[in-house]
Design an enzyme around this catalytic site. Structure first.
Site, PDB file in Angstrom:
ATOM      1  N   ASP A 241      -8.663   2.598  13.061  1.00  0.00           N
ATOM      2  CA  ASP A 241      -7.572   3.580  13.092  1.00  0.00           C
ATOM      3  C   ASP A 241      -6.250   2.814  13.006  1.00  0.00           C
ATOM      4  O   ASP A 241      -5.577   2.578  14.002  1.00  0.00           O
ATOM      5  CB  ASP A 241      -7.659   4.401  14.384  1.00  0.00           C
ATOM      6  CG  ASP A 241      -6.628   5.532  14.444  1.00  0.00           C
ATOM      7  OD1 ASP A 241      -5.924   5.745  13.438  1.00  0.00           O
ATOM      8  OD2 ASP A 241      -6.529   6.178  15.500  1.00  0.00           O
ATOM      9  N   LYS A 242      -5.875   2.471  11.797  1.00  0.00           N
ATOM     10  CA  LYS A 242      -4.719   1.592  11.612  1.00  0.00           C
ATOM     11  C   LYS A 242      -3.404   2.251  12.010  1.00  0.00           C
ATOM     12  O   LYS A 242      -2.473   1.573  12.440  1.00  0.00           O
ATOM     13  CB  LYS A 242      -4.647   1.130  10.154  1.00  0.00           C
ATOM     14  CG  LYS A 242      -5.764   0.180   9.749  1.00  0.00           C
ATOM     15  CD  LYS A 242      -5.607  -0.263   8.315  1.00  0.00           C
ATOM     16  CE  LYS A 242      -6.742  -1.186   7.886  1.00  0.00           C
ATOM     17  NZ  LYS A 242      -6.727  -2.464   8.611  1.00  0.00           N
TER      18      LYS A 242
ATOM     19  N   ARG B 271     -10.871  -6.238   2.127  1.00  0.00           N
ATOM     20  CA  ARG B 271      -9.633  -6.958   1.853  1.00  0.00           C
ATOM     21  C   ARG B 271      -8.482  -5.945   1.845  1.00  0.00           C
ATOM     22  O   ARG B 271      -7.662  -5.899   0.936  1.00  0.00           O
ATOM     23  CB  ARG B 271      -9.717  -7.733   0.530  1.00  0.00           C
ATOM     24  CG  ARG B 271     -10.179  -6.933  -0.685  1.00  0.00           C
ATOM     25  CD  ARG B 271     -10.055  -7.782  -1.957  1.00  0.00           C
ATOM     26  NE  ARG B 271     -10.469  -7.059  -3.142  1.00  0.00           N
ATOM     27  CZ  ARG B 271     -11.693  -7.113  -3.670  1.00  0.00           C
ATOM     28  NH1 ARG B 271     -12.630  -7.849  -3.096  1.00  0.00           N
ATOM     29  NH2 ARG B 271     -11.979  -6.431  -4.765  1.00  0.00           N
TER      30      ARG B 271
ATOM     31  N   PHE C 145      -3.799  -5.023   5.792  1.00  0.00           N
ATOM     32  CA  PHE C 145      -2.856  -4.375   6.711  1.00  0.00           C
ATOM     33  C   PHE C 145      -2.195  -3.149   6.069  1.00  0.00           C
ATOM     34  O   PHE C 145      -0.986  -2.935   6.189  1.00  0.00           O
ATOM     35  CB  PHE C 145      -1.766  -5.342   7.177  1.00  0.00           C
ATOM     36  CG  PHE C 145      -2.212  -6.428   8.118  1.00  0.00           C
ATOM     37  CD1 PHE C 145      -3.476  -6.435   8.676  1.00  0.00           C
ATOM     38  CD2 PHE C 145      -1.341  -7.461   8.455  1.00  0.00           C
ATOM     39  CE1 PHE C 145      -3.880  -7.451   9.549  1.00  0.00           C
ATOM     40  CE2 PHE C 145      -1.718  -8.471   9.324  1.00  0.00           C
ATOM     41  CZ  PHE C 145      -2.993  -8.468   9.873  1.00  0.00           C
TER      42      PHE C 145
ATOM     43  N   ASN D 146      -2.139  -3.251  18.225  1.00  0.00           N
ATOM     44  CA  ASN D 146      -2.335  -4.494  17.483  1.00  0.00           C
ATOM     45  C   ASN D 146      -1.221  -4.652  16.445  1.00  0.00           C
ATOM     46  O   ASN D 146      -1.007  -3.758  15.627  1.00  0.00           O
ATOM     47  CB  ASN D 146      -3.716  -4.432  16.820  1.00  0.00           C
ATOM     48  CG  ASN D 146      -4.113  -5.702  16.097  1.00  0.00           C
ATOM     49  OD1 ASN D 146      -3.415  -6.150  15.202  1.00  0.00           O
ATOM     50  ND2 ASN D 146      -5.260  -6.248  16.458  1.00  0.00           N
TER      51      ASN D 146
ATOM     52  N   THR E 297      -4.106 -11.339   4.487  1.00  0.00           N
ATOM     53  CA  THR E 297      -2.668 -11.519   4.294  1.00  0.00           C
ATOM     54  C   THR E 297      -2.434 -13.002   4.051  1.00  0.00           C
ATOM     55  O   THR E 297      -2.807 -13.838   4.883  1.00  0.00           O
ATOM     56  CB  THR E 297      -1.875 -11.050   5.525  1.00  0.00           C
ATOM     57  OG1 THR E 297      -2.051  -9.633   5.683  1.00  0.00           O
ATOM     58  CG2 THR E 297      -0.386 -11.343   5.366  1.00  0.00           C
TER      59      THR E 297
ATOM     60  N   THR F 176     -14.113 -12.369  17.695  1.00  0.00           N
ATOM     61  CA  THR F 176     -13.265 -12.907  16.643  1.00  0.00           C
ATOM     62  C   THR F 176     -13.000 -11.839  15.596  1.00  0.00           C
ATOM     63  O   THR F 176     -13.577 -10.754  15.631  1.00  0.00           O
ATOM     64  CB  THR F 176     -13.946 -14.105  15.932  1.00  0.00           C
ATOM     65  OG1 THR F 176     -15.186 -13.626  15.362  1.00  0.00           O
ATOM     66  CG2 THR F 176     -14.240 -15.239  16.877  1.00  0.00           C
TER      67      THR F 176
ATOM     68  N   GLY G 263     -19.783  -7.594  10.665  1.00  0.00           N
ATOM     69  CA  GLY G 263     -21.145  -7.172  10.923  1.00  0.00           C
ATOM     70  C   GLY G 263     -21.980  -8.320  11.462  1.00  0.00           C
ATOM     71  O   GLY G 263     -21.453  -9.363  11.866  1.00  0.00           O
TER      72      GLY G 263
END
Length: 345
Positions: free
Chosen positions: A70-71, A117, A120, A147, A186, A253, A276
């Site tokens: 959920d950006k 990819r 953002f 974030n 990025t 990570t 995954g």
């Protein structure tokens, strides 16, 4: 467990027949509609309990949602209704940006993995904060992480400027703030994980957080999200430098650039970060090494490759204080949350 959760595998077949990013948006919108209707909201409600304390915050359970799903922070309440102990949304950048060219998300079903990819892609800080403030999750006792990242067109030598804008914007509305310096999508972003670049960024963030804590009269934990593709020497350097700048925790990570576990699978050669099960072993090594170096002085949130309760338990055994899921949720559905809580409990 809700019968709707158990029915997810049937819906997954239809979703997996679609483009991955299109299916992602359709799922979020469908989840939101279900939440907005009182009857279906009750059918999808879950609250598995396994109380934990993380960086001074009381969690209902230690299973969280990883950033990236959920950006824009537009579905916090609907996602929280599924049973998470904490939610992390973003990554948000100061200015809106479209991200990388489509298609930019690919499934590897034989490995229960994804490659993305996205870059953002988000609607920017102002819209993000409007969405966060509309949500009820924190008001009802939920823990919310926000974030932050840098815009793609911000030169790497000025990256700190973007992070400082993000920190100031989200600080009043967050239970903790994550500094994302490990996305592979990025350009040059991962250079911020080491050397003088990391020192400069952390120094600037420390000073700004001290000022914000004084302004708002509250301490908001600050965590750093790191990559799985780090050498032991790099992990040790991160473990040594973070405490000097008052960083409260590490998320270990992000996605990996390695393709060793998926060689020969369709889409395996696509550029981007792999998530995954192929990330699980890599993240375990990072968690274990970090825990050895920092002792109990710093929180560790384990993420990467959790597709069953077994991986969640292994993350905790390696030294994590809590875990997050994302790709596993896409393959398993909301039933994964309760399974992980029960496994950890």
């Amino acid at each position: 467990m809700s019968i709707l959760f158990q029915a997810y595998p049937l819906a997954r077949s239809a979703l997996f027949s679609m483009d991955a990013e299109q299916a992602h948006e359709l799922t979020l919108n469908g989840l939101q509609r279900a939440y907005d209707c009182a009857a279906t909201r009750r059918l999808m409600h879950a609250r598995p309990a396994a109380p934990r304390t993380l960086m001074g915050m009381a969690l209902r359970n230690p299973v969280g949602l990883a950033a990236g799903l959920d950006k824009n922070g537009a579905h916090i309440d609907a996602l929280g209704n599924l049973g998470f102990g904490f939610i992390e949304v973003g990554t948000v950048t100061p200015r809106a940006q479209p991200g990388n060219a489509k298609p930019r998300m690919f499934r590897l079903p034989r490995a229960h993995a994804l490659i993305n990819r996205l870059g953002f892609n988000n609607q920017g800080l102002d819209v993000f904060l409007q969405n966060v403030q509309k949500s009820q999750w924190r008001r009802e006792g939920g823990i919310l992480g926000l974030n932050i990242g840098k815009n793609a067109d911000t030169p790497i030598e000025r990256a700190a400027d973007d992070y400082l804008i993000g920190l100031a914007g989200v600080y009043p509305h967050a239970d903790y703030v994550t500094v994302n310096i490990s996305s592979p999508n990025t350009q040059n972003l991962r250079a911020l994980q080491s050397g003088d670049e990391l020192d400069r960024l952390l120094s600037a963030l420390r000073d700004r957080r001290l000022a914000l804590a004084d302004e708002h009269q509250r301490h908001v934990p600050l965590v750093v999200k790191i990559a799985p593709d780090l050498s032991n020497e790099q992990i040790d350097a991160i473990a040594d430098v973070l405490p000097r700048y008052g960083i409260d925790g590490v998320i270990a990570t992000n996605t990996t650039l390695s393709r060793d576990a998926v060689i020969g699978l369709p889409h395996a050669d696509q550029a981007g970060g792999l998530s995954g099960p192929p990330v699980h072993a890599l993240s375990l090594k990072v968690i274990e090494r970090l825990r050895e170096r920092v002792g109990t002085s710093m929180a560790i949130i384990g993420v990467g490759g959790i597709v069953s309760g077994k991986e969640a338990r292994e993350k905790m055994a390696a030294g994590a204080d809590a875990v997050q899921v994302y790709t596993g949720l896409i393959y398993r559905g909301p039933a994964l949350i309760d399974e992980c809580v029960r496994a950890i409990r």
